[in-house]
Structures are given as structure tokens and as C-alpha cells.
Write a protein that holds these residues in place. Sequence first.
Motif, PDB file in Angstrom:
ATOM      1  N   GLY A   5       0.831  -1.462  -0.057  1.00 47.76           N
ATOM      2  CA  GLY A   5      -0.007   0.085  -0.021  1.00 47.76           C
ATOM      3  C   GLY A   5       0.846   1.259  -0.166  1.00 47.76           C
ATOM      4  N   SER A  41      -7.806   0.298  -1.897  1.00 43.63           N
ATOM      5  CA  SER A  41      -7.708  -0.240  -0.333  1.00 43.63           C
ATOM      6  C   SER A  41      -8.769  -0.953  -0.288  1.00 43.63           C
ATOM      7  N   TYR A  46      -7.816  -3.221   3.043  1.00 47.21           N
ATOM      8  CA  TYR A  46      -7.352  -2.397   4.005  1.00 47.21           C
ATOM      9  C   TYR A  46      -8.336  -1.649   4.842  1.00 47.21           C
TER      10      TYR A  46
END
Length: 453
Positions: A5, A41, A46
Motif C-alpha cells: 500500500g 484499498s 485495507y
Amino acid sequence: MHYLGVIISLVFVVLVAKLLLKKYNPHAVLLLSGLAMLVISQILSYQMPSLENPTGFAGFDLFRYIKESFSETNAGVGLMIMSIGGFVAYIDKIGASEALVYVAMKPLKLLRKYPYIAASMVIPIGQLLFVAIPSAAGLSLLLMASLFPILVNLGVSRLSAVSVITAATAFGIGPASAISVSATTISEIPVITFFLHYQIPLVLPLSLSMMITYFFVNRYFDKKNNLIEIVEKTEEKILKVPIYYAIIPILPIILLIVFSKIFNLFKTPIILDTTTAMFISLFAALIFELIRTKKINNVLNSLQTFWNGMGNIFKTVVTLIITADIFAKGLISLGFIDGLLALAQNIGFGAIGIGVIMSIMIFLASMLMGSGNASFFAFGPLVPKIAKTLGVESSTIILPMQLSASMGRTVSPVAGVIIATAEIAKVTTIDIVKRNLIPLAVALAIMLMYHYI
């Protein structure tokens, strides 16, 4: 730590910088890149930013982020900035801005024998004006019309004159500055307290350093390139409005200082916020106009200028804040902040190291984008989480970042203020940037040392 990320977020930061440098629309670039990071994401599972009212479907939640950002911004900082924009547009329309510049420029005529001292004096005088007239391009154009001929007549080159005029907009401070308003919202400090106790103590030594560096830099380059020129004396510009109109632009600042917790002048506390002060000052300006013109219909019609000014600020600055907020949410969701903090801790950096890195990053971003607002609105919202993790106050990091944003704009060849003044002065933007780079780099170094050491 989700290193994938962090890597993806860095790729997006570089991509956004390149697109903005190529003059792609910043609103669209920030919004679309922010949404793209949020999508990634979601795909990577995430942790997503929290929503007050999720839709129940991840795809729709992406657009709920935009809706909630609009709601939060327009109800607070957005309205404040729009009221400032409307007021600035109105005082420009009625000639009050011109009156303030006219009064402020009088002391420079006393320095005819010392042209480079006169040029350096433009910086603190212009900075005072910039607090009341917080439009870099707007103030610079006013100074180009009123002050530029005076400096040239004193023997200062056109390039030196335009460099100090642009330098007067290097520090976006005060309750009327969009960047300041955003910084106070992020740090949760009253705007007038932030102005008097945080910004002024830091800006004073920076202004002094710039006066000194511009004195030597401009004199050196003018002599080296044989640019000193003296032209025929220009007739003094005739002021079209009464000189007392100069009080109107600074009226909001006077109100905010007098009616604040700082002085406690009244037994029963009277506290004004920036938005209210702007509306009070607007109606005071309307009364001034009615007394001067005695044409009630014209005065009532002139109020449209205020609404137009609010609308212009909404479609440029407020929407930029909103799109930058989405961009910041995307960076946070991909772990950009966690990665930055982890890297800093591994290297041995603490709050000081992170603060220096963020300030330099914003300075460079402003140079690339040509906009202090765009760079600060993109990275400013990241500060609370950084400060909380490091165990420091947000103001510790946000203040130098905020000043770095406006300083970087002053050395950007694509900034509107640089382009506009270069056109009038008949010099190139690159030449102005060369003159500005050394003084602003020195000021940046002094600011970081003075603030953190």
C-alpha cells in the motif's frame, strides 16, 4: 505494515505531481486519484476511513465520502473561506483595496536616495497588505499598478521590483487567508490566536531575513547584468475613492482582535468568528458606499459582487479542499502515513524530522503545482494522525507546513502570481524565480531551524 500500500501510494503521489506539472486540472486529478486509491484499498481489504452514515454497499460508499466531505467543509471552513472571498471581491470592486495600497506605499517615497532599501521595504509593507488582501495575484497586480513605477523611478530594475512585489505574498497568514483558516481548523486553534501567537512570531524573523537577502541578491544581479534603469518620473495615480476607504480591508482583522479572548476588553465576553466578522465588515462597507454615492439602488446592486465572489471561491478553493480531502483519505487508507512514520522511526527521526520532511515536501509540491492551496490542502489533513502518533500538538507540524506552502508558490514558474506580474513587468517567469529562489530557500532554512531547534 502494508508495504504494498505504501509503494502504491508513493506511485500515486509521483503520478499526481507529474499531472499537475503538466497543468492538468488539479480538482479532477486529486479527486480521481483519491477515489482510485480508495478502490485499491477496498480490493486489498485495507482499513477504510470511517463514514458517519455508510450506504451498506462498498461501491456507493466511495461517493458517500465525497458527500460527507462536502457537508463537513461547507458547514465550517468552506463557508468561512467563501465569506472571505466575497469580501475581498467587494472591497476590490468599491476601490477600498486600492485605497489601502495607496496609503501603505507613501513611506517608500521617503527613500529615494536608497533604492534597494526601498525595494526591500516592500516586503514587510506588502506582507501587512497581504493579511488584509489575501489574494496573491490580486495584491500583486495592485502593487504592480501603484508601486512598480515608483520603484523603477528610484533606480531599481524592473526585475528587482517585480521580485520584491511577488515576495510580499510569500507568507499566507492572518484570519483572511484560506491556508490559515484550514490550518487552524486542522490544529483546532482559534484563528486569531493562531495569527497572533503562532504565525506572527515566526514570520517576523523570516520577513527580516528576506529583506536582507533580497537587498544583496537584487543589488548583486542588477550590477552584474547592468540592469539598473531610471525612467522618467511617473505621475502619481489619482485615488478615485476617499482615503478613509483604506480602513475597510483591515476592518475584519480589527474586529477579530478587539472582540477576542486575548484582550478581554469587555466584562461580558464578546467573541467573533471570522465569518461573522466578514459579514459585519461587508455591511460597514455598504454604509460607506451609500454615504459616498448616495445612490441606494447602485449600492444594493453592488452586493451581487459579494455573492459572485463567494461563488468564485467555492468553485476554486472550496472544491479544491474537498477533492484534496478525498486524496488525503486515499493516502491514509493505503498506509502512506504509517509508512512515513515507520521510515522516520527506523532512520531515527522524531517529530522534528517528520516536520522538516513534510515542510520541504509541501514547498516542492507548491513549486510544481504553482498553488500553495493545492499542496497544503492535499497534505495538511494528514497532520493530526501524524501528530497523535508522535505525541505532539498538531500546531507543531502544521505551522511550518502552512508557511512552506505559500513560500513554494513564490518560486513556481507556473504560479498565477508569477505569470501575471512577469507579463506586466515584461520579464520572464524563470528570471523572477531565479531572483526569488535564494531568499526563499534561506527563509525556509531559517524557519525550520527557528521553529524546531
